[in-house]
Design an enzyme around this catalytic site. Structure first.
Site, PDB file in Angstrom:
ATOM      1  CB  ILE A 155      -0.972   0.020   1.191  1.00  0.00           C
ATOM      2  CG1 ILE A 155      -0.215   0.047   2.521  1.00  0.00           C
ATOM      3  CG2 ILE A 155      -1.918  -1.177   1.133  1.00  0.00           C
ATOM      4  CD1 ILE A 155      -1.097   0.250   3.728  1.00  0.00           C
ATOM      5  CE  LYS A 156       5.646   0.557  -3.484  1.00  0.00           C
ATOM      6  NZ  LYS A 156       4.726  -0.513  -3.936  1.00  0.00           N
ATOM      7  NE  ARG A 157      -3.178   3.960   1.582  1.00  0.00           N
ATOM      8  CZ  ARG A 157      -3.416   3.462   0.384  1.00  0.00           C
ATOM      9  NH1 ARG A 157      -2.460   3.450  -0.516  1.00  0.00           N
ATOM     10  NH2 ARG A 157      -4.608   2.994   0.063  1.00  0.00           N
TER      11      ARG A 157
END
Length: 271
Positions: free
Chosen positions: A96-98
């Site tokens: 998700i690379k949040r």
């Protein structure tokens, strides 16, 4: 069972480090799948069922679902449900690379770790430790912090040096992580950076590394296996699930996963 235990059990059982990425790019799906009412679910289920004998972990990429709005999110949740219901022994890494401030990060953590119960996910460290702490509260889950990516333009930021310490940005990320040192924190280290990967592994012998960039992005097992260490997940996405765009796509995915699995077994020394 926490992520580390699930990963180690699965990896030792298969004698492999293969993480199968799920990037269901709609434009590349076989035509028969595109006609399905839920094409992303249909495609991912077929790939999962075909590759499960060889997968140490699965890494579904949320971007390929989000593009379809609420329908895509529902399909993402169904893919996660399929994995948890049918393959509970295989850990899930939500790509998700949040990376956001504490209050926002807490909502992401609640959804992915609390509601969906994925085992792990990817985060960006750019906004600092506040982005990380709410996730680390879920001690049975693991966070992969982006450290050094396989993207060609990563050099623009990640390999720049701090004049005060002499460390590069990716080294600073690892340094900060080690300053808080929870073992439910791992690193994303791109497969195309074998020199840096070897250094990071020597500095972090017990952290789990997620290593994307193998296969379609050009990295080779012969370069990776001598330096990546036992605590690694080597990810292949397109090279497996887009091995064919015909009716045999699932069978070809099975063959590609088996080929990688066999190569890992033959070349990696397991302790």
């Amino acid at each position: 069972m926490n992520f580390q235990s699930k990963f180690l059990t699965r990896s030792q059982s298969l004698k492999s480090l293969l993480c199968v990425g799920l990037d269901p790019d709609y434009c590349k799906l076989p035509e028969i799948i595109k006609r399905s009412p839920e094409p992303l679910v249909h495609f991912c289920r077929e790939i999962i069922d075909a590759t499960a004998p060889y997968a140490v972990a699965y890494k579904p990429n949320i971007a390929f679902f989000e593009v379809f709005g609420s329908s895509g999110i529902r399909q993402f949740e169904k893919v996660i449900g399929h994995l948890k219901n049918n393959y509970p022994q295989i850990p899930i890494v939500a790509d998700i690379k949040r990376g956001d401030l504490d209050n926002t990060a807490r909502q992401y953590a609640r959804y992915y770790f609390g509601d969906l119960q994925v085992d792990s996910l990817t985060l960006s460290p750019y906004m600092g430790l506040d982005t990380l702490r709410p996730f680390l509260e879920y001690q049975d889950h693991l966070v992969f912090w982006l450290c050094l990516t396989s993207s060609p333009d990563s050099i623009q930021f990640q390999k720049k040096r701090f004049s005060e310490t002499g460390r590069t940005l990716y080294e600073e990320v690892a340094y900060v992580a080690n300053s808080i040192s929870p073992l439910n924190l791992g690193f994303v280290v791109g497969a195309t950076n074998t020199y840096e990967l070897e250094i990071l592994r020597k500095q972090n012998p017990d952290r789990i590394f997620l290593i994307p960039g193998f296969g379609a992005q050009g990295a080779k097992l012969d370069d990776l296996l001598p330096v990546c260490g036992r605590y690694s997940l080597i990810n292949s996405s397109r090279g497996i699930h887009f091995a064919s765009d015909g009716l045999d796509f699932a069978a070809r995915a099975n063959q590609e996963a088996e080929k990688i699995h066999n190569a890992m077994q033959a070349r990696f020394v397991f302790l």
